[in-house]
Design an enzyme around this catalytic site. Structure first.
Site, PDB file in Angstrom:
ATOM      1  N   SER A 163      48.114  31.377  16.785  1.00 42.33           N
ATOM      2  CA  SER A 163      47.101  31.624  15.752  1.00 42.33           C
ATOM      3  C   SER A 163      45.921  32.381  16.347  1.00 42.33           C
ATOM      4  CB  SER A 163      46.549  30.292  15.202  1.00 42.33           C
ATOM      5  OG  SER A 163      47.582  29.432  14.774  1.00 42.33           O
ATOM      6  N   LEU A 171      36.350  22.676  18.666  1.00 39.81           N
ATOM      7  CA  LEU A 171      37.348  23.233  19.581  1.00 39.81           C
ATOM      8  C   LEU A 171      38.673  23.504  18.852  1.00 39.81           C
ATOM      9  CD1 LEU A 171      37.899  23.961  22.578  1.00 39.81           C
ATOM     10  CD2 LEU A 171      38.853  21.654  22.826  1.00 39.81           C
ATOM     11  N   ASP A 172      39.112  24.747  18.906  1.00 36.61           N
ATOM     12  CA  ASP A 172      40.347  25.197  18.236  1.00 36.61           C
ATOM     13  C   ASP A 172      40.319  24.891  16.735  1.00 36.61           C
ATOM     14  OD1 ASP A 172      41.328  26.021  20.728  1.00 36.61           O
ATOM     15  OD2 ASP A 172      42.289  24.088  21.101  1.00 36.61           O
TER      16      ASP A 172
END
Ligand code: GRF
Length: 244
Positions: A163, A171-172
């Site tokens: 992605s 985070l992410d």
């Protein structure tokens, strides 16, 4: 213009306005690419820019590790490199101050995290809101964090992938722009799966950057706008023939 934690102003290229908003004569976007290791995504981005597939140029490469192999790609391409070694700073604030200075010298429109293995503080990330992207080896929101290939195999699912997302303080967790899906096979190991995902990443990151630099994709807070409309789900590379 953004402001450092210590009050120092950091100019952004174009006064903070992305080049796509400048009107017809769109100059190439200025990219700063942050790496920590191998740099294969950096290489894919450099090649896509050189081939004219992205209206952008990698203006600088910044690594937090002096030994990062990816620095060689930058060197060979004649791109200025800076090492901001996190081990030389007593704390995260000092490291990020040095990183801001390196970025200010580069004056980027967009910061591209490509295997950059340091967690950035919310203060830092918020200064570049909508101007920083990352590639993550999973179909977010699944499998945030590390060791995604081994964890993907453990799920027993048949699909995995990568992605590209805008970076937020989570985070992410920032809004996902574009994904690429790969199959998982019965005899896959984390290594065979990683190789398949990374091959997909090398198509995915240039495609996402192409969408951003053409003005079709923009960040709007926690959402992604695609042709001016909020995306309800990430775009899928395999369904976007025009950007591959
Ligand atoms: C990629 O798999 C990326 O998804 C993750 O770190 C890896 C970096 O690889 N964030 P490389 O340094 O670009 O080869």
């Amino acid at each position: 213009m953004s402001t450092e934690g210590d009050g120092t102003a950091i100019p952004l290229a174009g006064g903070g306005i992305p080049p796509a908003a400048h009107g017809r004569a769109r100059r190439p976007w200025r990219f700063a690419v942050l790496i920590s290791g191998r740099g294969s995504n950096l290489q894919a981005v450099i090649e896509a820019c050189a081939a004219g597939r992205i209206n952008g140029r990698v203006e600088c490469v910044i690594s937090n590790r002096p030994e990062a192999p990816g620095l060689h790609f930058a060197h060979r391409a004649g791109i200025p490199q800076t090492v901001v070694d996190h081990r030389e700073h007593a704390d995260r604030a000092g490291f990020e101050r040095a990183l801001r200075h390196a970025l200010a010298a580069c004056n980027p429109d967009l910061i591209i995290l490509a295997g950059f293995m340091r967690i950035l503080t919310p203060d830092f990330v918020n200064q570049f809101s909508g101007r920083m992207v990352n590639i993550h080896p999973s179909l977010l929101p699944k499998l945030r964090g590390l060791d995604t290939h081994a964890r993907a195999l453990a799920t027993g699912e048949t699909r995995h992938g990568a992605s590209v997302h805008f970076v937020t303080s989570e985070l992410d967790g920032g809004p996902v722009i574009l994904q690429s899906t790969v199959p998982m096979h019965e005899h896959d190991t984390p290594e065979t799966l990683a190789a398949r995902v990374q091959a997909a990443e090398h198509r995915l990151y240039p495609a996402a950057l192409r969408l951003i630099c053409s003005g079709r994709i923009q960040a709007a807070g926690d959402r992604v706008l695609y042709d001016g409309r909020p995306l309800n789900a990430p775009l899928q590379l395999e369904s976007l023939s025009e950007v591959t």
